[in-house]
Design a protein around this motif. Structure first.
Motif, short mmCIF file in Angstrom:
data_model
loop_
_atom_site.label_atom_id
_atom_site.label_comp_id
_atom_site.label_asym_id
_atom_site.label_seq_id
_atom_site.Cartn_x
_atom_site.Cartn_y
_atom_site.Cartn_z
N LYS A 1 0.83 -1.20 0.00
CA LYS A 1 0.00 0.00 0.00
C LYS A 1 0.87 1.25 0.00
O LYS A 1 0.51 2.25 -0.63
CB LYS A 1 -0.92 0.01 1.21
N ASP A 2 1.99 1.19 0.70
CA ASP A 2 2.90 2.33 0.73
C ASP A 2 3.43 2.64 -0.67
O ASP A 2 3.54 3.80 -1.05
CB ASP A 2 4.08 2.07 1.66
N GLU A 3 3.75 1.60 -1.41
CA GLU A 3 4.27 1.80 -2.76
C GLU A 3 3.21 2.45 -3.65
O GLU A 3 3.50 3.38 -4.42
CB GLU A 3 4.70 0.47 -3.36
N HIS A 4 1.97 2.01 -3.55
CA HIS A 4 0.89 2.60 -4.35
C HIS A 4 0.67 4.07 -3.97
O HIS A 4 0.46 4.93 -4.83
CB HIS A 4 -0.41 1.81 -4.18
N PHE A 5 0.72 4.32 -2.66
CA PHE A 5 0.57 5.70 -2.19
C PHE A 5 1.68 6.59 -2.74
O PHE A 5 1.41 7.69 -3.24
CB PHE A 5 0.57 5.74 -0.66
N MET A 6 2.92 6.13 -2.67
CA MET A 6 4.04 6.93 -3.14
C MET A 6 3.99 7.15 -4.64
O MET A 6 4.30 8.24 -5.12
CB MET A 6 5.37 6.28 -2.74
N ARG A 7 3.57 6.15 -5.39
CA ARG A 7 3.46 6.33 -6.85
C ARG A 7 2.37 7.35 -7.17
O ARG A 7 2.55 8.22 -8.04
CB ARG A 7 3.16 5.00 -7.53
N ALA A 8 1.24 7.25 -6.50
CA ALA A 8 0.16 8.20 -6.74
C ALA A 8 0.59 9.61 -6.33
O ALA A 8 0.28 10.59 -7.02
CB ALA A 8 -1.08 7.78 -5.96
N TRP A 9 1.30 9.72 -5.22
CA TRP A 9 1.79 11.03 -4.77
C TRP A 9 2.75 11.63 -5.79
O TRP A 9 2.64 12.80 -6.15
CB TRP A 9 2.49 10.89 -3.42
N ASN A 10 3.68 10.82 -6.28
CA ASN A 10 4.66 11.32 -7.25
C ASN A 10 4.00 11.73 -8.56
O ASN A 10 4.42 12.70 -9.19
CB ASN A 10 5.74 10.28 -7.51
N GLU A 11 2.97 11.02 -8.97
CA GLU A 11 2.29 11.36 -10.22
C GLU A 11 1.50 12.67 -10.09
O GLU A 11 1.44 13.45 -11.03
CB GLU A 11 1.34 10.24 -10.63
N GLY A 12 0.90 12.90 -8.95
CA GLY A 12 0.04 14.07 -8.79
C GLY A 12 0.68 15.25 -8.11
O GLY A 12 0.06 16.31 -7.98
N HIS A 13 1.92 15.12 -7.67
CA HIS A 13 2.55 16.18 -6.89
C HIS A 13 2.72 17.47 -7.68
O HIS A 13 2.48 18.56 -7.14
CB HIS A 13 3.89 15.70 -6.34
N ASP A 14 3.12 17.41 -8.92
CA ASP A 14 3.31 18.63 -9.72
C ASP A 14 1.99 19.38 -9.87
O ASP A 14 1.94 20.61 -9.75
CB ASP A 14 3.88 18.29 -11.09
N HIS A 15 0.92 18.64 -10.14
CA HIS A 15 -0.40 19.27 -10.29
C HIS A 15 -0.84 19.88 -8.95
O HIS A 15 -1.37 21.00 -8.91
CB HIS A 15 -1.41 18.23 -10.77
#
Length: 66
Positions: A2-16
């Motif tokens: 779950k941590d990995e999914h959270f971090m991937r989602a965070w990295n994808e949406g962080h710029d926006h």
């Protein structure tokens, strides 16, 4: 996992997300900038401003440039 999914989602949406935060802060600050422009009294260099004239009438001595 779950941590990995959270971090991937965070990295994808962080710029926006960061762009949204920046845009929101600029939107909140715009009325204050306009207020400052409205309050500021334009004066030519070397001329007394409205504030120094009022201070002189109140008996406040003008500061000398050092």
């Amino acid at each position: 996992m779950k941590d990995e999914h959270f971090m991937r989602a965070w990295n994808e949406g962080h710029d926006h997300f960061s762009a949204d935060i920046t845009r929101g802060l600029k939107w909140l600050g715009a009325p204050f900038r306009r207020l400052g422009e409205w309050i500021a009294v334009p004066s030519a260099p070397g001329e007394d401003s409205a504030f120094t004239r009022v201070a002189a009438r109140c008996g406040v001595a003008r500061r000398r440039a050092r």
